[in-house]
Scaffold this active site. Sequence first.
Site, PDB file in Angstrom:
ATOM      1  CB  CYS A 139      37.688  37.972  35.867  1.00  0.00           C
ATOM      2  SG  CYS A 139      36.643  39.304  36.491  1.00  0.00           S
ATOM      3  CG  HIS A 146      37.090  31.941  36.958  1.00  0.00           C
ATOM      4  ND1 HIS A 146      38.059  32.907  37.088  1.00  0.00           N
ATOM      5  CD2 HIS A 146      35.921  32.603  36.709  1.00  0.00           C
ATOM      6  CE1 HIS A 146      37.506  34.101  36.917  1.00  0.00           C
ATOM      7  NE2 HIS A 146      36.213  33.952  36.695  1.00  0.00           N
ATOM      8  CD  GLU A 193      36.041  26.916  36.912  1.00  0.00           C
ATOM      9  OE1 GLU A 193      35.460  27.452  37.867  1.00  0.00           O
ATOM     10  OE2 GLU A 193      37.270  26.903  36.771  1.00  0.00           O
ATOM     11  CE  LYS A 246      38.549  34.414  41.021  1.00  0.00           C
ATOM     12  NZ  LYS A 246      38.991  33.208  40.264  1.00  0.00           N
ATOM     13  CG  HIS A 249      36.936  37.675  41.235  1.00  0.00           C
ATOM     14  ND1 HIS A 249      38.146  37.667  40.577  1.00  0.00           N
ATOM     15  CD2 HIS A 249      35.999  37.425  40.281  1.00  0.00           C
ATOM     16  CE1 HIS A 249      37.951  37.443  39.304  1.00  0.00           C
ATOM     17  NE2 HIS A 249      36.650  37.297  39.091  1.00  0.00           N
ATOM     18  CG  PHE A 265      32.014  40.406  32.935  1.00  0.00           C
ATOM     19  CD1 PHE A 265      31.416  39.204  33.228  1.00  0.00           C
ATOM     20  CD2 PHE A 265      31.847  41.469  33.818  1.00  0.00           C
ATOM     21  CE1 PHE A 265      30.649  39.042  34.383  1.00  0.00           C
ATOM     22  CE2 PHE A 265      31.085  41.319  34.968  1.00  0.00           C
ATOM     23  CZ  PHE A 265      30.485  40.106  35.261  1.00  0.00           C
TER      24      PHE A 265
END
Lengths: 413, 81
Positions: free
Chosen positions: A162, A302, A313, A334, A339, A399
């Site tokens: 991502c 994010h 975050e 988002k 996403h 990830f």
Amino acid sequence: MTQKIVVTGIGATTPLGGDAQSTWRALLAGESGITTLEQEWIARYEVPVTFAGQAKVKASEVLTPQECKRLDPSSQFALIAAREAWADAGSPEVEPERLAVEFATGIGGVWTLLDAFDTLKEKGPRRVLPMTVPMLMPNGPAAAIGMDISARGGVRTAVSACASSTEAIANALDRLLSGRVDIVVAGGCEAAIHPMPISAFASMHALSKRNDEPARASRPYDVNRDGFVMGEGAGALVLETEAHAKARGAKIYAELVGGSVTSDAHHITAPDPEGNGAARAVIEALEQANAKLEDVIHINAHATSTPVGDIAEYTALKRVFGDHLDKVAISATKSSTGHLLGGAGAIEAIFTVLALHERTAPPTINLEDQDPAIPLDVVVSPRKLPDGPILAISNSFGFGGHNAVIAFRSYEG
Amino acid sequence: MALSKTEVLAGLAEIVNDETGIATEAVQLDKSFTDDLDIDSISMMTIVVNAEDKFGVKIPDEEVKNLITVDDAVSFITNAQ
């Protein structure tokens, strides 16, 4: 004197709209692009999550049947976004050897790969079509764009889950600053609304299961957030040296002033709870921008709406900004788009650029009961940003422990 | 029942159109796949596989290189039925 790098074109196809401007207007209007999936495979496989952010405009309505046939859906989105961005930039005259592409994807041609495997099982190897490999390879979207605009200065694909497309934009900045190219088309795409990835993400409890309220499912920072919502689409930016842009009289949206890519080496999926890698990425991007912490007035976070990720975050941002964080307008877009995985950073870069250009931070929808553990100043309706030089950052994490941060400054000429 | 050459041509033209966008009426017996219709090897293999499916014939890989013109392909398929 250091060369400035500027944004001269934007393009997108997202769950909110078939182009950058309609996406931006829908975002400002507080719309949600998340809907119930009507595909027959939802029932056939009893997929546990029955909603997603599907592209508002089908690629088949934009591209020719032959383009659709030869391109994986991820590449179709990529080509649509890149063509819009290229046209928006005025279809620049540039030496092909000084034109590059940095276009990312998180997963690659998953539809092509799995359809081909179904064909192999059902009809045998003879029926697996010869275009299968170029369609499924992760560099397929970048290559399709490169051929479309005759880019011969290098076509590359960052793959970092991502964080992919934010990394691609950071890589584009490096490439432009190297002096080897004048223009880079950068961004990312994803087309993974397929029963296998949905099932896999659901297995790891990463997805929201709010099946009865899809438009309210993506809710970053809300106490009742329960996971992210998959989206699809692409975003593309035309990045250019200021000298090249000025020489051709291009319009300039904003300046790309910093980018950083770091890695956690902590856990394959979980973010570092201390936020070390993420914090370092923010600091490095601001150092490259030659900016002070206090210069940052807006962050496109994010913020995927997962219970753990949103806090991680926040922890990283708090470490970096301290008390100044209270003065930063935070948008978690988002909430509207879902996403887009490898396309997320690209459309969020566009939102960040437009926020500076139009001096308006976009809203975060579905924030009904803000998590007290995340006391950020979250923008919930479009907010005016100050006049004068302003700076904003966009964060993406993936990830694998990938952290990517880019910084933009309003362009003052 | 075996299809006539005209019927095979019509069916093949549809396959070519579907793969490449070339108008069906442009797919004529005297046309060369590469020189006239500008069909590359990847598209040619896709057309071959789809033709095998549609007409229920087998077109061996070593035979494909001999299919220079549309007539070559139509004749091969007609005879192979």
